[in-house]
Design an enzyme around this catalytic site. Sequence first.
Site, PDB file in Angstrom:
ATOM      1  CB  SER A 169       0.753  -9.853 -38.651  1.00 44.88           C
ATOM      2  OG  SER A 169       0.516  -8.667 -37.935  1.00 44.88           O
ATOM      3  CB  SER A 204       1.995  -6.162 -39.787  1.00 42.49           C
ATOM      4  OG  SER A 204       2.577  -7.417 -39.474  1.00 42.49           O
ATOM      5  CE  LYS A 240       5.296  -8.598 -41.731  1.00 41.07           C
ATOM      6  NZ  LYS A 240       4.471  -9.117 -40.618  1.00 41.07           N
TER       7      LYS A 240
END
Lengths: 486, 475
Positions: free
Chosen positions: A174, A150, A75
């Site tokens: 997330s 997210s 990420k």
Amino acid sequence: MTYTLKQLSDALASRQVSSREITTAYLERIAALNPTLNAFITVDPDRALAEADAADMARAAGSAGALTGIPLAHKDVFVTEGMLTTCGSKILNNFVGPYDAHVVSQCRRAGLVLVGKTNMDEFAMGSSNENSAYGAVKNPWDLRAIPGGSSGGSAAAVAARLVPVATGTDTGGSIRQPASHCGITGIKPTYGKVSRYGMVAYASSLDQGGPMAQTAEDCALMLNVMAGFDGRDSTCLDHGDEDYTRDLNTPLKGVKIGLPKEFFTAGLDAEVAAILQAAIAQFRTLGAELVEVSLPKTELSIPAYYVIAPAEASSNLSRYDGVRYGHRAADYKDLNDMYERSRAEGFGAEVKRRILVGTYVLSHGYYDAYYLQAQKIRRLIAQDFEAAFTQCDFILGPVAPTAAFNLGEKTNDPVQMYLSDIYTLAVNLAGLPAMSLPAGFTQQGRPVGMQLIGRYFAEAQLLGAAHQFQQVTDWHTRAPVLTPLN
Amino acid sequence: MKWEVVIGLEVHTQLSTCSKIFSGSSTAFGAAPNTQASAVDIALPGVLPVMNRAAVEKAICFGLAVDAHINRTSVFARKNYFYPDLPKGYQISQFELPIVEGGHINIVVGDTVKTVQLTRAHLEEDAGKSLHEDFQGMTGIDLNRAGTPLLEIVSEPDMRSAAEAVAYARALYTLVTWLGMCDGNMQEGSFRVDANVSVRPLGQAELGTRREIKNLNSFRFLEQAINYEIQWQIDLLEDGGRVQQATVLFDPDSGETRVMRTKEDAHDYRYFPDPDLLPLVITEADIDAVRATLPELPAAMAVRFAETYGVSAYDAGLLTQSLALAQYFEAAVALCPQGKLLANWVNGELAARLNREDRALAACSLSAARLAGLVARIADGTLSSKLAKQVFDALWDSDLDADAIIERDGLKQVSDSGAIEKLVDEAIAANPKAVEEFRAGKEKALNALAGQVMKASKGKANPAQVQDILRQRLQ
């Protein structure tokens, strides 16, 4: 390309395939499908192939580990030495870190091959991945749908089989929510299990990194790499080394699973509720005992979270001032003007909203009414779980009230967006481990996950329960059908 | 109207740790800009602070030395504000729960001893430096200092004059350097004072509105700034004005203070506990370990000097102004057990000489042993005090010891009564007028005769003996 981490690991170990071959195949798939999905912000094929060759050499030399040579995506919240780290924000559109995050160096040490960095909501603030300065990510199961957020880029990349595994972070859901929306498995460990060093901070007391993959077994293998004590993070727990695969084959007979009555109310979409009921029945067949429990403060987790997280964020994001790195406005009159313009240009709407809220709740005269009050609620929420865990070993519930909604559907209503975090926030406020695993599909064909919440440090048991479920179901094996853009 | 001055000080002491308070970078002064700024110090995305244990130990050490309460749990908080040399956009400090609370320090002003109460002492990190001079139209940022550990020591508003404030600041300075927790280098900013000054009509219980003078880095400026500020506030009030709460800066060139910001534009720092750092927990064992390393403190050492060596309280106070001086004295007195006389020489001639040459004791070649050698010769009557000064000068300029200088320069005091009698007789014979006057009852005349004898002996005659023999002869 639907190989799991475990299968790839076995294939590499038995020399059926080389890391270069695997990495090349994934890079080709990324090149074909990422233009459609926008799951990656950065892809670095040259670096990936160099790492793959190094992995093959290590294997030839007999120094390979279980995951050596397997491609991975981080990420874009994890700082990577020599590779862009944007955190989904324009304000870091030029930031190439001079160091590796702890998680990144752990993966490197384990020999995983870094192919690139995945898209995300700006500074991990969002539930739909529409808050990225680099464009929204599309859900591989339905390109009209959000992938969740997210960690939406990581979830979409794993679901679309662009990588076998990716890292994510979870501050209020997330990892779990995008895993649920994309039909993959992800775990948020106990707060403090995975070092936050080099993980760009959103809300420091809630942020926690974790793996996202197809199966619980793969998550366990990855957690073995990611978790562990790191002296550079003062909130990291020194809990000794553990093998997160140790409970994968532990039967569920006699295990008590709690169903919080507050999780199964009118707010939960009927289709999702039905899918969960089927999953619950499955657990019963596996020998688990189902009990009703109560988490009475569940609703308060939304206001508490949306005070604490923005408060910490407003301070954490002060360093993006255009002085030392990151975006600086081209024209400005004086110092304050430089700050204002750089930040006004660099941050997106949701980030600005949370900075404003956070600044407000910490300001003189409001601190007691908001921040302190929220901290009290936080303690009450943790006590809710403590009480529930006297009656059960795990808690099972939904991850989100609905399957993935459509892109643009909630962008004009931030409060509606916040409310969709109802089932995930409390876990972060309490610091507990929790995971999401595939439980079925809606009639529209969108994946639905279920959430398993465990006691502190119960990652291995959680992963075991999920693995047992995945032995008798095939939701996690399903992959979306995608055609490359021409 | 009679006015009463009320002063409280906030002193930032830089703790002399090898590395910074939350990172491993060096704290050494004077390196090229930004060469001692790590990823943590420049606040790159993703970095986290880790507490430096040595800084905590020094704070505990201070707390024990001033008889304060050491909080077993203290909390680091973020003080949020934007400034280019504050890389994170917040300073990590302690707010609601500091590591040290209470305590006191005794000061001596004139003949009186006064106790100044301390409010608290808390750990925090220093900011970097903004360099405005070297870059045309731009500001340079040097983050070498960012993250240097500070202990901010806050006093109660217990001081009533600039002299008391200076005495307190000096006593605090002595203590923190004595404990080895601060190098005391004021030019480099290791010891910086903020003074909160207010005045009120004498007898009024309520405090006047204060103004805070920021960043004074010498005792002289501290005194000048406070005195200026006191007069400014009194003049304003006597003209019917009202003091506005403000932060002011002292300009040493003009000798005046000027407003930096008023209460209206004060920051809202939005303090909250730093989620990156767990509460700082200090155990009894931690405290005991620090206690075991605590040196004898200046006040206790002064008492011991008075009791053991017969030194006056005043001299003992001077001898314990710094650990180096106290150790010098102890080394000398071990070789020459003449405490009082030694103290006179250390606090008198030696201090004056060091002061005149602006030299630190450590940089002076006159060792304690050589000074003790000199004082021993005074004590045993070999040297008159006049000759002793001559020997002191010679000691200062050479590396010989006192005996060698006395031998070389033939400075031995003449105590041979035969030789002195001869000189006395000659003086009496040569000065009949003085003899006459003395016999008529004019005591002063004896001194004139003694002076003649001393002159004739080239200063080497034992003055006491000269007096005695003169009296014998003239009676």
